[in-house]
Scaffold this motif. Structure first.
Motif, PDB file in Angstrom:
ATOM      1  N   TRP A 211       0.839  -1.190   0.000  1.00 51.35           N
ATOM      2  CA  TRP A 211       0.000   0.000   0.000  1.00 51.35           C
ATOM      3  C   TRP A 211       0.886   1.257   0.000  1.00 51.35           C
ATOM      4  O   TRP A 211       1.830   1.345   0.795  1.00 51.35           O
ATOM      5  CB  TRP A 211      -0.931   0.024   1.208  1.00 51.35           C
ATOM      6  CG  TRP A 211      -1.869   1.198   1.128  1.00 51.35           C
ATOM      7  CD1 TRP A 211      -1.789   2.374   1.805  1.00 51.35           C
ATOM      8  CD2 TRP A 211      -2.993   1.325   0.262  1.00 51.35           C
ATOM      9  NE1 TRP A 211      -2.798   3.229   1.426  1.00 51.35           N
ATOM     10  CE2 TRP A 211      -3.550   2.605   0.472  1.00 51.35           C
ATOM     11  CE3 TRP A 211      -3.576   0.472  -0.680  1.00 51.35           C
ATOM     12  CZ2 TRP A 211      -4.676   3.058  -0.226  1.00 51.35           C
ATOM     13  CZ3 TRP A 211      -4.690   0.917  -1.375  1.00 51.35           C
ATOM     14  CH2 TRP A 211      -5.237   2.187  -1.149  1.00 51.35           C
ATOM     15  N   LEU A 213       1.691   4.070   1.354  1.00 51.21           N
ATOM     16  CA  LEU A 213       1.521   4.919   2.533  1.00 51.21           C
ATOM     17  C   LEU A 213       2.090   6.311   2.283  1.00 51.21           C
ATOM     18  O   LEU A 213       3.184   6.460   1.747  1.00 51.21           O
ATOM     19  CB  LEU A 213       2.235   4.295   3.731  1.00 51.21           C
ATOM     20  CG  LEU A 213       1.477   3.218   4.513  1.00 51.21           C
ATOM     21  CD1 LEU A 213       2.402   2.591   5.555  1.00 51.21           C
ATOM     22  CD2 LEU A 213       0.250   3.798   5.181  1.00 51.21           C
ATOM     23  N   TRP A 218      -6.563   5.922   2.555  1.00 47.74           N
ATOM     24  CA  TRP A 218      -7.257   4.636   2.668  1.00 47.74           C
ATOM     25  C   TRP A 218      -8.752   4.896   2.737  1.00 47.74           C
ATOM     26  O   TRP A 218      -9.215   5.672   3.575  1.00 47.74           O
ATOM     27  CB  TRP A 218      -6.806   3.889   3.922  1.00 47.74           C
ATOM     28  CG  TRP A 218      -7.485   2.565   4.094  1.00 47.74           C
ATOM     29  CD1 TRP A 218      -8.671   2.311   4.718  1.00 47.74           C
ATOM     30  CD2 TRP A 218      -7.026   1.303   3.588  1.00 47.74           C
ATOM     31  NE1 TRP A 218      -8.985   0.967   4.644  1.00 47.74           N
ATOM     32  CE2 TRP A 218      -7.988   0.323   3.955  1.00 47.74           C
ATOM     33  CE3 TRP A 218      -5.901   0.908   2.870  1.00 47.74           C
ATOM     34  CZ2 TRP A 218      -7.843  -1.017   3.631  1.00 47.74           C
ATOM     35  CZ3 TRP A 218      -5.769  -0.439   2.547  1.00 47.74           C
ATOM     36  CH2 TRP A 218      -6.720  -1.373   2.923  1.00 47.74           C
ATOM     37  N   ASN A 220     -12.340   2.649   3.097  1.00 47.67           N
ATOM     38  CA  ASN A 220     -12.785   1.287   3.413  1.00 47.67           C
ATOM     39  C   ASN A 220     -13.392   0.608   2.183  1.00 47.67           C
ATOM     40  O   ASN A 220     -14.411   1.072   1.673  1.00 47.67           O
ATOM     41  CB  ASN A 220     -13.857   1.311   4.503  1.00 47.67           C
ATOM     42  CG  ASN A 220     -13.333   1.744   5.856  1.00 47.67           C
ATOM     43  OD1 ASN A 220     -12.243   2.297   5.957  1.00 47.67           O
ATOM     44  ND2 ASN A 220     -14.115   1.497   6.890  1.00 47.67           N
ATOM     45  N   PRO A 226     -11.024  -1.083   7.934  1.00 50.18           N
ATOM     46  CA  PRO A 226     -10.811   0.335   8.190  1.00 50.18           C
ATOM     47  C   PRO A 226      -9.391   0.852   8.001  1.00 50.18           C
ATOM     48  O   PRO A 226      -9.178   2.065   8.058  1.00 50.18           O
ATOM     49  CB  PRO A 226     -11.230   0.486   9.660  1.00 50.18           C
ATOM     50  CG  PRO A 226     -10.853  -0.832  10.268  1.00 50.18           C
ATOM     51  CD  PRO A 226     -11.111  -1.851   9.184  1.00 50.18           C
ATOM     52  N   ASN A 227      -8.414  -0.039   7.782  1.00 50.40           N
ATOM     53  CA  ASN A 227      -7.035   0.451   7.732  1.00 50.40           C
ATOM     54  C   ASN A 227      -6.103  -0.627   7.189  1.00 50.40           C
ATOM     55  O   ASN A 227      -6.501  -1.765   6.947  1.00 50.40           O
ATOM     56  CB  ASN A 227      -6.573   0.892   9.133  1.00 50.40           C
ATOM     57  CG  ASN A 227      -6.797  -0.180  10.175  1.00 50.40           C
ATOM     58  OD1 ASN A 227      -6.450  -1.341   9.970  1.00 50.40           O
ATOM     59  ND2 ASN A 227      -7.395   0.189  11.309  1.00 50.40           N
ATOM     60  N   LEU A 228      -4.848  -0.251   7.019  1.00 45.62           N
ATOM     61  CA  LEU A 228      -3.854  -1.161   6.466  1.00 45.62           C
ATOM     62  C   LEU A 228      -3.553  -2.312   7.418  1.00 45.62           C
ATOM     63  O   LEU A 228      -3.299  -3.442   6.976  1.00 45.62           O
ATOM     64  CB  LEU A 228      -2.575  -0.389   6.141  1.00 45.62           C
ATOM     65  CG  LEU A 228      -1.405  -1.188   5.582  1.00 45.62           C
ATOM     66  CD1 LEU A 228      -1.792  -1.915   4.296  1.00 45.62           C
ATOM     67  CD2 LEU A 228      -0.203  -0.272   5.339  1.00 45.62           C
ATOM     68  N   SER A 229      -3.589  -2.059   8.726  1.00 46.90           N
ATOM     69  CA  SER A 229      -3.318  -3.135   9.685  1.00 46.90           C
ATOM     70  C   SER A 229      -4.310  -4.271   9.509  1.00 46.90           C
ATOM     71  O   SER A 229      -3.951  -5.451   9.538  1.00 46.90           O
ATOM     72  CB  SER A 229      -3.378  -2.601  11.119  1.00 46.90           C
ATOM     73  OG  SER A 229      -2.315  -1.727  11.377  1.00 46.90           O
ATOM     74  N   THR A 252     -13.626  -0.719  17.302  1.00 50.22           N
ATOM     75  CA  THR A 252     -12.956   0.139  16.327  1.00 50.22           C
ATOM     76  C   THR A 252     -11.767  -0.535  15.660  1.00 50.22           C
ATOM     77  O   THR A 252     -11.122   0.075  14.797  1.00 50.22           O
ATOM     78  CB  THR A 252     -12.479   1.442  16.994  1.00 50.22           C
ATOM     79  OG1 THR A 252     -11.598   1.116  18.070  1.00 50.22           O
ATOM     80  CG2 THR A 252     -13.657   2.240  17.523  1.00 50.22           C
ATOM     81  N   ARG A 253     -11.467  -1.798  16.015  1.00 48.99           N
ATOM     82  CA  ARG A 253     -10.347  -2.514  15.398  1.00 48.99           C
ATOM     83  C   ARG A 253     -10.781  -3.888  14.899  1.00 48.99           C
ATOM     84  O   ARG A 253     -10.199  -4.918  15.244  1.00 48.99           O
ATOM     85  CB  ARG A 253      -9.185  -2.686  16.398  1.00 48.99           C
ATOM     86  CG  ARG A 253      -8.735  -1.428  17.083  1.00 48.99           C
ATOM     87  CD  ARG A 253      -8.201  -0.368  16.140  1.00 48.99           C
ATOM     88  NE  ARG A 253      -6.974  -0.752  15.475  1.00 48.99           N
ATOM     89  CZ  ARG A 253      -6.081   0.130  15.001  1.00 48.99           C
ATOM     90  NH1 ARG A 253      -6.278   1.422  15.160  1.00 48.99           N
ATOM     91  NH2 ARG A 253      -4.999  -0.287  14.376  1.00 48.99           N
ATOM     92  N   GLU A 256      -8.488  -7.272  13.571  1.00 46.40           N
ATOM     93  CA  GLU A 256      -7.104  -7.146  14.029  1.00 46.40           C
ATOM     94  C   GLU A 256      -6.922  -7.827  15.381  1.00 46.40           C
ATOM     95  O   GLU A 256      -5.823  -7.792  15.937  1.00 46.40           O
ATOM     96  CB  GLU A 256      -6.711  -5.675  14.183  1.00 46.40           C
ATOM     97  CG  GLU A 256      -6.680  -4.873  12.909  1.00 46.40           C
ATOM     98  CD  GLU A 256      -6.330  -3.422  13.199  1.00 46.40           C
ATOM     99  OE1 GLU A 256      -5.288  -3.170  13.844  1.00 46.40           O
ATOM    100  OE2 GLU A 256      -7.104  -2.536  12.805  1.00 46.40           O
ATOM    101  N   ASP A 310       1.670  -2.529  13.057  1.00 49.18           N
ATOM    102  CA  ASP A 310       1.828  -1.113  12.763  1.00 49.18           C
ATOM    103  C   ASP A 310       2.924  -0.479  13.620  1.00 49.18           C
ATOM    104  O   ASP A 310       2.959   0.730  13.801  1.00 49.18           O
ATOM    105  CB  ASP A 310       0.503  -0.378  13.008  1.00 49.18           C
ATOM    106  CG  ASP A 310      -0.043  -0.588  14.423  1.00 49.18           C
ATOM    107  OD1 ASP A 310       0.564  -1.360  15.192  1.00 49.18           O
ATOM    108  OD2 ASP A 310      -1.075   0.027  14.750  1.00 49.18           O
TER     109      ASP A 310
END
Length: 400
Positions: A211, A213, A218, A220, A226-229, A252-253, A256, A310
């Motif tokens: 990605w 960065l 980013w 969705n 929601p993110n690269l992680s 919110t994660r 992960e 991350d």
């Protein structure tokens, strides 16, 4: 760098090849330009391009539906007026009458680099329909945010499903454009196909390793991406959809972490390190607490394990998400032998099979977890040949 959509919009010669043809677009919320304009609006603003239809994949063109088997309706685009057909509603393959609304379909879907992510299957289904109806397919290519590494067992014959379109491993390491080339060869499809390639994609380069960065925002591609992680961990954590453990939906994660009210995350992490420390490279496991606001264990305090990718010590080449999550299952089975680990419900329209087996394209992973005598070496021995075979099989279709 430029994604395929940006290249098309900036290349007059490419746009000229669409002039006089009816054009459809398969897209979702992450189908955006460099300046975050949506592909629908950007393409509709091109005088050379006549948009006559659009298609939305799972979670819908609007990306509003959270979970599996939540179907999106067809509708008309409120700004441009053309029909938007749902490929995750009444059907998952394009209807014959829909194929008569266009001459060429542009596919602009951000993928996560995982076999189970259903945009991969939708790509195959559209290619098959285009071959049947004599339509052209252009993939406007985007990065694989999980990069080039390969991991996981190959989907076994008879285990094909909407989350397993073809014999590939869980983490395939290809872009959508490259996968289209492989699908056409694998299934011997006679279809007019082209990839509008990216410019400047460097999947081996840090810190993004797939990605860009710092260069691209980013967006969705689905509600729980929601993110690269999440994208990095997904080839492992997606297996939690077949387990009774929470994958962090309702937090919110999402995707992960994993956990439940009735496990001890510190003990699980210690057991993972004791069983196969060599599988835990590149990431950091941290015990934590979470309370889902919806989905599994809603409103209950869960002891959880967060998989951190991350941090400054992240090692993209060493991180093995499929093995990390497999090891999490194994540790729980060792610590709590009678734990009710596997969910049993219809998963992605595959009836009569355990979801964990549908996700993995066969029962091998579950059987390894549940076999008290099986160790890390046994899973490696069953998996490494598949990974090596895929590395070779995909070689001729890599564009970057």
């Amino acid at each position: 760098m430029n994604f395929g959509l940006d290249r098309l919009l900036s290349d007059d010669a490419l746009k000229a090849q669409l002039k006089g043809r009816r054009v459809a677009l398969l897209a979702h919320p992450a189908s955006v330009t460099k300046d975050l304009g949506h592909a629908v609006d950007a393409l509709a603003a091109c005088p050379e391009i006549n948009l006559t239809a659009a298609f939305g994949p799972q979670h819908g063109m609007k990306g509003d539906l959270q979970d599996n088997m939540m179907e999106s309706p067809d509708y008309r685009d409120p700004v441009h007026g053309f029909p938007v057909f749902s490929l995750y509603g009444e059907v998952r393959r394009p209807k014959d009458e829909w194929m008569e609304t266009f001459d060429v379909v542009l596919i602009d879907l951000q993928d996560l680099g995982c076999r189970i992510y259903t945009y991969v299957t939708t790509l195959l289904y559209v290619l098959e329909a285009a071959a049947k109806h004599g339509k052209s397919v252009w993939v406007l290519d985007r990065p694989n945010p999980a990069g080039r590494p390969v991991e996981g067992q190959t989907l076994k014959p008879g285990w094909e499903s909407f989350v397993g379109a073809a014999p590939m491993p869980m983490r395939h390491g290809m872009t959508m454009g490259e996968l289209g080339l492989w699908f056409i060869d694998q299934f011997k499809l006679d279809v007019d196909y082209r990839v509008v390639e990216m410019q400047g994609w460097a999947p081996e380069a840090g810190p993004g390793f797939g990605w860009p960065l710092g260069e691209r925002a980013w967006v969705n591609p689905s509600p729980n991406a929601p993110n690269l992680s999440m994208a990095r961990a997904y080839a492992g954590t997606v297996m939690l959809e077949g387990a009774t453990l929470s994958e962090g939906r309702g937090t919110t994660r999402p995707l992960e972490l994993f956990g439940a009210p009735d496990i001890d995350a510190r003990a699980v992490i210690a057991e993972m390190h004791a069983l196969a420390p060599e599988w835990l490279g590149g990431c950091v496991l941290r015990d934590m607490w979470f309370e889902p606001t919806f989905h599994k264990h809603v409103g209950q305090l869960c002891s959880g394990v967060q998989i951190h990718v991350d941090h400054p010590g992240y090692d993209h080449g060493a991180f093995k998400p499929w093995r990390v999550q497999s090891l999490g299952f194994k540790a729980i089975r060792r610590l709590y032998p009678a734990y009710d680990l596997w969910r049993d419900f219809p998963y992605e329209y595959a009836f009569g099979k355990l979801p964990i087996d549908v996700i993995n394209g066969g029962p091998g992973l579950r059987e390894w977890v549940d076999d008290a005598a099986a160790g890390a070496g046994d899973l490696d021995a069953a998996t490494r040949p598949d990974e090596a075979a895929w590395e070779e099989a995909r070689r001729g279709f890599l564009l970057y």
